[in-house]
Design an enzyme around this catalytic site. Sequence first.
Site, mmCIF file in Angstrom:
data_model
loop_
_atom_site.group_PDB
_atom_site.id
_atom_site.type_symbol
_atom_site.label_atom_id
_atom_site.label_comp_id
_atom_site.label_asym_id
_atom_site.label_seq_id
_atom_site.Cartn_x
_atom_site.Cartn_y
_atom_site.Cartn_z
ATOM 1 N N ARG A 147 0.814 -1.225 0.000
ATOM 2 C CA ARG A 147 0.000 0.000 0.000
ATOM 3 C C ARG A 147 0.847 1.274 0.000
ATOM 4 O O ARG A 147 0.502 2.266 0.630
ATOM 5 C CB ARG A 147 -0.975 0.006 1.191
ATOM 6 C CG ARG A 147 -1.935 -1.164 1.213
ATOM 7 C CD ARG A 147 -2.875 -1.168 0.015
ATOM 8 N NE ARG A 147 -3.698 -2.369 0.030
ATOM 9 C CZ ARG A 147 -3.380 -3.504 -0.592
ATOM 10 N NH1 ARG A 147 -2.264 -3.577 -1.302
ATOM 11 N NH2 ARG A 147 -4.162 -4.551 -0.521
ATOM 12 N N SER A 173 -11.067 0.425 3.729
ATOM 13 C CA SER A 173 -10.383 0.042 4.965
ATOM 14 C C SER A 173 -9.668 1.254 5.541
ATOM 15 O O SER A 173 -8.798 1.841 4.869
ATOM 16 C CB SER A 173 -9.378 -1.080 4.697
ATOM 17 O OG SER A 173 -10.047 -2.233 4.230
ATOM 18 N N GLU A 195 -4.820 4.115 6.553
ATOM 19 C CA GLU A 195 -4.516 3.923 5.141
ATOM 20 C C GLU A 195 -4.770 5.176 4.311
ATOM 21 O O GLU A 195 -3.994 5.479 3.404
ATOM 22 C CB GLU A 195 -5.331 2.754 4.578
ATOM 23 C CG GLU A 195 -5.005 2.417 3.148
ATOM 24 C CD GLU A 195 -5.589 1.086 2.709
ATOM 25 O OE1 GLU A 195 -6.007 1.001 1.536
ATOM 26 O OE2 GLU A 195 -5.619 0.144 3.512
#
Length: 361
Positions: free
Chosen positions: A171, A248, A353
């Site tokens: 990520r 998320s 995130e």
Amino acid sequence: MASTTRAKIEDLGAVVSDDAPLAPLTTLRLGPVAATLIRCESPSQVTGALAALEGHPFLLLAGGSNMVLADDLPDLTVVHIASAGVTVDGPLLRADAGTNWDELVAVSLQAGLGGLECLSGIPGTAGATPVQNVGAYGVEVASLLRRVRVLDRASGQVRWYEPAELGFGYRTSILKGSDARVVLEVEFGLSTDGLSSPIRYPELAKELGVAQGERTEALAVREAVLALRRRKGMVLDADDHDSWSVGSFFTNPVVAEDDLGGVQGRVRDHLGPDAALPQYPAPDGVKLSAGWLVERAGFVKGYPGERSAVRVSTKHALALTHRGGGSTAELLALARTVRDGVLQTFGVRLVPEPVLVGCSL
């Protein structure tokens, strides 16, 4: 913004608006009113607008699906990347940065190309996908990306970057957390046999009725992925407040092998001696399930209840959702409560995130 700067930008064909609410441009439906919003519908408008704004602070915004904006950002200028051209050349799929991501996945499958189907239903735009190496169901953008056309703002140079130059990780990439480089176009190399990438996730394999590692019809995989994501509130739907989120909110934490025993001990202390901690191999240790940790730390689906304008999703414990009438401050307060609760219970620190703009945990 100076009138001369505005005139330069409008001469490019970009649309400049004053006092523009940003909440409708984000998947959370939260955000301030921008003093100035510049809508760019081509890569040349993007590069021209950024050149005209040299020395003037601004925020880049595309799909707004991975961004948490503070409730108040005074005198904010926003450059909205809305370029959406797509070309297909054999196995190569090229798209402007502002192209809707899920629509791009659909185009690839309509062209008989396989590879992106596991990434169906992810909100946002094509240009954002390499920034944080978007991934789902065992497939990451980095594995399919051929190159990325990037503007280097310091030099003004525009060139294509190879994947090896982008520092991809879980990520993340060198593009994340900085506006020094701006994605203008992306290009993917896909399969031409109409079959999917190998099915790696047990949940998806079960949904499809195939064995893990098997390839199958890419269109069927897309439909299965969309069905799974809808059940989790992870496909955008104006009528489903569980989809009013950034997906998320926390990344799945990776812990060092030496620290895993301590986490497992805390899990057993909290949940009982037979509790099994989900864990997966990772390059730098062991990856844990953030959603599992969140829910078992007491933040069950729907927490803290129906009276709250922001809640843990009723479908997926890792999504923090806006139900309408809330604020970014409320969302961040909930995120802190969840993060600190998981740390206190299991000794694992969760990391957000999305990109936080003008605010922090």
